[in-house]
Design an enzyme around this catalytic site. Structure first.
Site, short mmCIF file in Angstrom:
data_model
loop_
_atom_site.label_atom_id
_atom_site.label_comp_id
_atom_site.label_asym_id
_atom_site.label_seq_id
_atom_site.Cartn_x
_atom_site.Cartn_y
_atom_site.Cartn_z
N TYR A 79 0.82 -1.21 0.00
CA TYR A 79 0.00 0.00 0.00
C TYR A 79 0.85 1.26 0.00
CZ TYR A 79 -4.37 -2.44 -0.05
OH TYR A 79 -5.42 -3.21 -0.47
N ARG A 96 1.47 1.81 -3.67
CA ARG A 96 0.29 2.34 -4.36
C ARG A 96 -0.03 3.77 -3.92
NH1 ARG A 96 -4.54 -0.91 -3.65
NH2 ARG A 96 -5.42 0.49 -5.19
N ASN A 121 -12.93 2.91 -5.89
CA ASN A 121 -11.52 3.28 -5.94
C ASN A 121 -11.10 3.98 -4.65
OD1 ASN A 121 -11.70 2.29 -8.49
ND2 ASN A 121 -11.80 4.31 -9.49
N HIS A 168 -14.84 1.46 -0.60
CA HIS A 168 -13.70 0.59 -0.24
C HIS A 168 -12.58 1.36 0.44
CE1 HIS A 168 -15.02 -2.64 -3.42
NE2 HIS A 168 -15.75 -2.66 -2.33
N CYS A 208 -6.69 2.97 12.90
CA CYS A 208 -6.11 2.16 13.96
C CYS A 208 -6.90 0.86 14.06
CB CYS A 208 -6.14 2.91 15.29
SG CYS A 208 -5.56 1.91 16.66
N CYS A 216 -8.52 0.92 17.95
CA CYS A 216 -9.60 1.83 18.41
C CYS A 216 -10.44 2.34 17.25
CB CYS A 216 -9.02 2.98 19.23
SG CYS A 216 -8.17 4.24 18.26
N CYS A 254 -5.24 6.37 20.59
CA CYS A 254 -5.16 5.43 21.72
C CYS A 254 -3.72 5.11 22.13
CB CYS A 254 -5.91 4.13 21.42
SG CYS A 254 -5.10 3.06 20.20
N SER A 270 -15.35 -4.32 -13.24
CA SER A 270 -15.50 -5.65 -13.84
C SER A 270 -16.78 -6.34 -13.39
CB SER A 270 -14.29 -6.52 -13.46
OG SER A 270 -14.17 -6.58 -12.05
N ASN A 287 -17.62 0.68 -20.23
CA ASN A 287 -16.45 -0.13 -19.86
C ASN A 287 -15.67 -0.41 -21.15
OD1 ASN A 287 -14.76 -1.54 -18.16
ND2 ASN A 287 -16.23 -3.15 -17.64
#
Ligand code: BJW
Length: 240
Positions: free
Chosen positions: A55, A58, A94, A111, A119, A122, A141, A180, A204
């Site tokens: 991540y 990305r 996205n 998403h 976190c 918490c 926290c 998709s 699409n």
């Protein structure tokens, strides 16, 4: 108005021309990583450093990405519809912020968002546009090691489902762009709207996995077909 309330579902295909890789276009490999090894809570529990690294890669790509013609056209559609008393709601799968950068104001990120961290303990959500690491602590926290991307992985509940179902219930046009149709619950929205009697359309590169559920379709690159469709919609609304 030809449709007062337009609900638009977007997926990775709308950001492809902004240079962001789609999810299923490389034999199930996503930036070279097998999908389930980076997009599930089991993968994170097994190897948090690996998932955070994926991540981080990305996030760095997305911070440099710019909206393309499709994002810009949808923002124009929203402004036009709002000025005439209607609404355009974008529900995006996205995690980038390209719709907002283009000027759309009613955007639901079902998403999650890659420029935020949450976190694990918490649940506190914060802006985080730099790298995440297992050494980070939670500002709320204080626990070290639980800061994960604010992303919905497989097996987790998508965000803002009440707001999404409310918007679907009042939609009188449903449009799906660059997805998709393989991941639920998003892939099921079209059937719910269609059962309620509203027209449905997909844009699409090619027919999606649930293409038969749509009344209409326009195939091609989002950067071409979305601006063409928006121009048509604005012209049609002027005739009414
Ligand atoms: C272009 C283009 C161009 C290219 N122009 N187009 C069995 C049956 C049914 C469901 C399940 C099942 N087993 C498990 C499930 C549920 C599961 C699921 O759907 N699994 C499937 C694999 C079957 N779903 C979940 O677990 C979800 N949670 C859930 O269901 O909770 C229960 C619940 C439901 C409802 C209420 C309450 C509770 C969570 C799903 C989380 C998905 N997460 C990911 C990763 C995180 C985001 C990230 O890191 O970025 O989200 S997976 C990945 O798929 C990502 C995407 O948002 C999502 C959808 O992908 P998308 O956007 O469609 O991309 P692609 O790559 O698939 O398609 C791109 C399309 O663009 C293609 O069609 C191209 O042709 C096109 N294209 N270039 C136009 N230039």
């Amino acid at each position: 108005m030809i449709a007062d309330n337009i609900f638009i579902l977007t997926g990775a295909g709308i950001s492809a021309e902004s240079g962001l890789a789609t999810f299923r276009d490389a034999d199930g490999l996503w930036e070279g990583y097998p999908v389930m090894e980076v997009a599930s809570i089991q993968a994170y529990d097994r190897n948090p450093a690996r998932v955070l690294e994926f991540y981080n890669l990305r996030r760095a790509q997305q911070l440099n990405a710019k909206p393309n013609r499709a994002h810009v056209a949808l923002a124009q559609l929203e402004a036009h519809w709002r000025a005439h008393g209607g609404s355009v709601t974008i529900c995006t799968q996205n995690v980038d912020s390209l719709h907002e950068q283009a000027g759309s104001t009613r955007v639901i990120h079902m998403h999650g968002e890659i420029n935020k961290a949450r976190c694990h303990d918490c649940g506190d959500v914060t802006l985080a546009d730099g790298d995440l690491s297992p050494a980070l602590g939670c500002a709320a926290c204080g626990r070290i090691g639980g800061m994960r991307p604010h992303i919905v992985w497989f097996g987790e509940t998508p965000l803002e489902m009440d707001a999404i179902y409310d918007a679907l219930a009042t939609a009188d046009l449903f449009v799906s762009i660059g997805t998709s149709g393989a991941v639920y619950p998003a892939a099921g929205f079209v059937s719910a709207v269609r059962r309620a009697g509203a027209p449905t359309m997909e844009m699409n590169l090619e027919p999606s996995e649930n293409a038969e559920a749509f009344d209409l379709a326009r195939y091609g690159k989002a950067g071409d077909v979305v601006p063409e469709w928006v121009t048509d919609m604005i012209k049609l609304s002027a005739l009414r």
